[in-house]
Scaffold this motif. Sequence first.
Motif, mmCIF file in Angstrom:
data_model
loop_
_atom_site.group_PDB
_atom_site.id
_atom_site.type_symbol
_atom_site.label_atom_id
_atom_site.label_comp_id
_atom_site.label_asym_id
_atom_site.label_seq_id
_atom_site.Cartn_x
_atom_site.Cartn_y
_atom_site.Cartn_z
ATOM 1 N N VAL A 24 0.830 -1.149 0.163
ATOM 2 C CA VAL A 24 0.155 -0.513 0.021
ATOM 3 C C VAL A 24 0.664 1.064 -0.198
ATOM 4 O O VAL A 24 0.450 2.056 -1.074
ATOM 5 N N GLU A 25 1.822 1.260 0.607
ATOM 6 C CA GLU A 25 2.991 2.469 0.898
ATOM 7 C C GLU A 25 3.448 2.672 -0.709
ATOM 8 O O GLU A 25 3.834 3.612 -0.651
ATOM 9 N N ALA A 26 3.920 1.617 -1.284
ATOM 10 C CA ALA A 26 4.939 1.709 -2.163
ATOM 11 C C ALA A 26 3.736 2.479 -3.427
ATOM 12 O O ALA A 26 3.946 3.144 -3.893
ATOM 13 N N CYS A 27 2.530 1.643 -3.731
ATOM 14 C CA CYS A 27 1.451 2.384 -4.270
ATOM 15 C C CYS A 27 1.273 4.080 -4.046
ATOM 16 O O CYS A 27 1.179 4.065 -4.919
ATOM 17 N N ARG A 33 5.581 10.129 -6.703
ATOM 18 C CA ARG A 33 6.103 10.986 -7.738
ATOM 19 C C ARG A 33 5.243 10.453 -8.879
ATOM 20 O O ARG A 33 5.764 12.026 -9.875
ATOM 21 N N LEU A 34 4.658 10.485 -9.680
ATOM 22 C CA LEU A 34 3.999 10.092 -10.961
ATOM 23 C C LEU A 34 3.235 11.651 -11.142
ATOM 24 O O LEU A 34 4.083 12.528 -12.327
ATOM 25 N N ILE A 38 3.803 13.593 -14.600
ATOM 26 C CA ILE A 38 2.703 14.129 -15.001
ATOM 27 C C ILE A 38 3.449 15.705 -15.235
ATOM 28 O O ILE A 38 3.070 16.145 -16.993
ATOM 29 N N GLN A 39 3.107 16.810 -14.000
ATOM 30 C CA GLN A 39 3.815 18.045 -14.072
ATOM 31 C C GLN A 39 5.118 17.597 -15.239
ATOM 32 O O GLN A 39 5.272 19.217 -16.256
ATOM 33 N N GLN A 57 -0.489 6.128 -12.780
ATOM 34 C CA GLN A 57 -0.777 6.625 -11.129
ATOM 35 C C GLN A 57 -2.260 6.146 -10.046
ATOM 36 O O GLN A 57 -2.439 5.497 -9.527
ATOM 37 N N ALA A 58 -3.598 6.228 -11.619
ATOM 38 C CA ALA A 58 -4.432 5.681 -11.472
ATOM 39 C C ALA A 58 -4.768 4.470 -11.138
ATOM 40 O O ALA A 58 -5.177 3.486 -10.331
#
Length: 78
Positions: A24-27, A33-34, A38-39, A57-58
Amino acid sequence: MASETETGGVTGTQDKDYNLIWYVEACLNNALRLESYIQDAERAKDTEVADLFRKAQADSRKGAELGKNLLRARLNGG
């Protein structure tokens, strides 16, 4: 070296629970980070890469939600 039995004597948390917490933490970290990626892609006006990172990211958010739900059920004895 893989262990054939669950540990947890040191931490008090069984491997399967710890592994789920880690997942969960890694996700969630990946989703954060993504956002930076994206930016970066948007600043470069690269919509193809930005769209790829949005999809990733989704997927990371979905993985985190699935993991949280499973973790919640297991920690509640379900």
